[in-house]
Write a protein that holds these residues in place. Structure first.
Motif, short mmCIF file in Angstrom:
data_model
loop_
_atom_site.label_atom_id
_atom_site.label_comp_id
_atom_site.label_asym_id
_atom_site.label_seq_id
_atom_site.Cartn_x
_atom_site.Cartn_y
_atom_site.Cartn_z
N HIS A 101 0.60 -1.12 -0.06
CA HIS A 101 0.00 -0.03 -0.09
C HIS A 101 0.79 1.17 -0.10
CE1 HIS A 101 -3.60 -2.60 0.68
NE2 HIS A 101 -2.92 -3.00 1.67
N ASP A 102 2.14 1.11 -0.47
CA ASP A 102 2.91 2.49 -0.91
C ASP A 102 3.38 2.40 -2.16
OD1 ASP A 102 4.55 0.55 -0.83
OD2 ASP A 102 6.08 1.36 0.52
N LEU A 103 3.82 3.61 -2.64
CA LEU A 103 4.53 3.73 -4.28
C LEU A 103 5.89 2.94 -4.06
CD1 LEU A 103 3.76 7.54 -4.38
CD2 LEU A 103 2.36 5.42 -5.34
N ILE A 104 5.90 2.50 -5.30
CA ILE A 104 7.35 1.90 -5.53
C ILE A 104 8.41 3.06 -5.81
CG2 ILE A 104 8.78 0.36 -7.24
CD1 ILE A 104 6.68 -1.06 -6.07
N PRO A 105 9.56 2.90 -4.84
CA PRO A 105 10.43 4.02 -5.17
C PRO A 105 11.21 3.82 -6.52
CG PRO A 105 11.20 2.00 -3.73
CD PRO A 105 9.87 1.86 -4.37
N GLU A 106 11.77 5.00 -6.82
CA GLU A 106 12.51 5.00 -8.25
C GLU A 106 13.80 3.79 -8.20
OE1 GLU A 106 13.83 8.89 -9.35
OE2 GLU A 106 11.89 9.75 -9.27
N SER A 107 14.10 3.78 -6.85
CA SER A 107 15.09 2.55 -6.76
C SER A 107 14.69 1.19 -7.10
CB SER A 107 15.79 2.87 -5.47
OG SER A 107 14.84 2.44 -4.39
N GLY A 108 13.45 1.17 -7.12
CA GLY A 108 12.98 -0.32 -7.53
C GLY A 108 12.45 -0.92 -6.06
N ARG A 109 12.02 -2.04 -6.53
CA ARG A 109 11.55 -3.14 -5.35
C ARG A 109 11.41 -4.59 -5.96
NH1 ARG A 109 6.32 -1.09 -2.20
NH2 ARG A 109 8.08 -0.23 -1.13
N GLU A 110 11.77 -5.65 -5.00
CA GLU A 110 11.61 -6.86 -5.18
C GLU A 110 10.04 -7.12 -5.14
OE1 GLU A 110 12.71 -10.59 -6.62
OE2 GLU A 110 13.87 -8.95 -6.31
N VAL A 111 9.76 -8.08 -6.05
CA VAL A 111 8.23 -8.27 -6.20
C VAL A 111 8.11 -9.86 -6.70
CG1 VAL A 111 7.18 -6.02 -6.53
CG2 VAL A 111 7.68 -7.78 -8.43
N GLY A 112 6.89 -10.48 -6.37
CA GLY A 112 6.89 -11.82 -6.61
C GLY A 112 7.16 -12.27 -8.43
N ASP A 113 8.09 -13.29 -8.63
CA ASP A 113 8.23 -13.49 -10.18
C ASP A 113 6.79 -13.88 -10.67
OD1 ASP A 113 10.98 -13.14 -9.88
OD2 ASP A 113 11.47 -15.20 -9.28
N GLY A 114 5.95 -14.64 -10.03
CA GLY A 114 4.85 -15.19 -10.90
C GLY A 114 3.65 -14.20 -10.69
N ASP A 115 3.85 -13.15 -10.21
CA ASP A 115 2.62 -12.15 -9.60
C ASP A 115 1.97 -11.68 -10.74
OD1 ASP A 115 0.97 -10.14 -8.72
OD2 ASP A 115 1.73 -10.32 -6.69
N LEU A 116 0.62 -11.96 -11.11
CA LEU A 116 -0.03 -11.53 -12.26
C LEU A 116 -0.17 -9.93 -12.18
CD1 LEU A 116 -2.99 -14.06 -12.70
CD2 LEU A 116 -0.72 -14.05 -13.83
N TYR A 117 -0.22 -9.47 -11.03
CA TYR A 117 -0.33 -7.94 -11.11
C TYR A 117 1.07 -7.11 -11.84
CZ TYR A 117 -0.55 -3.05 -9.59
OH TYR A 117 -0.47 -1.81 -9.51
N TRP A 118 2.23 -7.79 -11.27
CA TRP A 118 3.32 -7.20 -11.70
C TRP A 118 3.60 -7.48 -13.00
CZ3 TRP A 118 4.73 -2.89 -9.64
CH2 TRP A 118 4.16 -2.82 -8.12
N LEU A 119 3.26 -8.73 -13.48
CA LEU A 119 3.46 -9.06 -14.89
C LEU A 119 2.72 -8.02 -16.03
CD1 LEU A 119 3.34 -13.11 -14.64
CD2 LEU A 119 5.49 -11.42 -15.03
N ARG A 120 1.71 -7.88 -15.52
CA ARG A 120 0.70 -7.09 -16.11
C ARG A 120 1.23 -5.66 -16.40
NH1 ARG A 120 -4.50 -7.24 -18.99
NH2 ARG A 120 -4.50 -5.15 -19.82
N ARG A 121 1.88 -5.27 -15.15
CA ARG A 121 2.50 -3.82 -15.13
C ARG A 121 3.89 -3.65 -16.04
NH1 ARG A 121 -1.58 -3.80 -13.12
NH2 ARG A 121 -2.09 -2.84 -14.98
N VAL A 122 4.46 -4.91 -16.09
CA VAL A 122 5.49 -5.11 -17.22
C VAL A 122 5.07 -5.07 -18.61
CG1 VAL A 122 7.51 -6.51 -17.88
CG2 VAL A 122 7.18 -6.03 -15.51
N ALA A 123 3.89 -5.89 -18.80
CA ALA A 123 3.74 -5.93 -20.18
C ALA A 123 2.83 -4.69 -20.51
CB ALA A 123 2.16 -6.86 -20.28
N ASP A 124 2.11 -3.69 -19.80
CA ASP A 124 1.71 -2.55 -20.07
C ASP A 124 2.77 -1.20 -20.04
OD1 ASP A 124 -0.95 -3.39 -20.06
OD2 ASP A 124 -1.62 -2.77 -18.19
N GLY A 125 3.89 -1.57 -19.77
CA GLY A 125 5.12 -0.69 -19.70
C GLY A 125 4.99 0.36 -18.62
#
Length: 73
Positions: free
Chosen positions: A17-41
């Motif tokens: 429930h916070d913002l991803i910092p510009e320095s990045g963050r580790e997230v789940g490899d198979g998490d569909l939410y993050w896979l969609r964010r990558v696919a959307d750019g």
């Protein structure tokens, strides 16, 4: 997987429930939410340069007139 927000975007982490910092963050490899964010750019898995404000050139800049305080019109 490690994700970075696209420059200029604010991306909310739905788990923390916070913002991803510009320095990045580790997230789940198979998490569909993050896979969609990558696919959307919206995020990338490679670090990018931070967004910067556009530079203003001195050429063609409007000159500033000073007010001498008189009301002569």
């Amino acid at each position: 997987m490690f994700v970075y927000p696209k420059p200029g975007l604010l991306i909310r982490d739905p788990e923390k429930h916070d913002l991803i910092p510009e320095s990045g963050r580790e997230v789940g490899d198979g998490d569909l939410y993050w896979l969609r964010r990558v696919a959307d750019g919206d995020v990338t898995t490679t670090r990018t340069a931070p967004a910067t404000a556009p530079r203003v050139s001195g050429k063609g800049a409007a000159s500033t007139a000073t007010d001498n305080g008189s009301n002569d019109a």
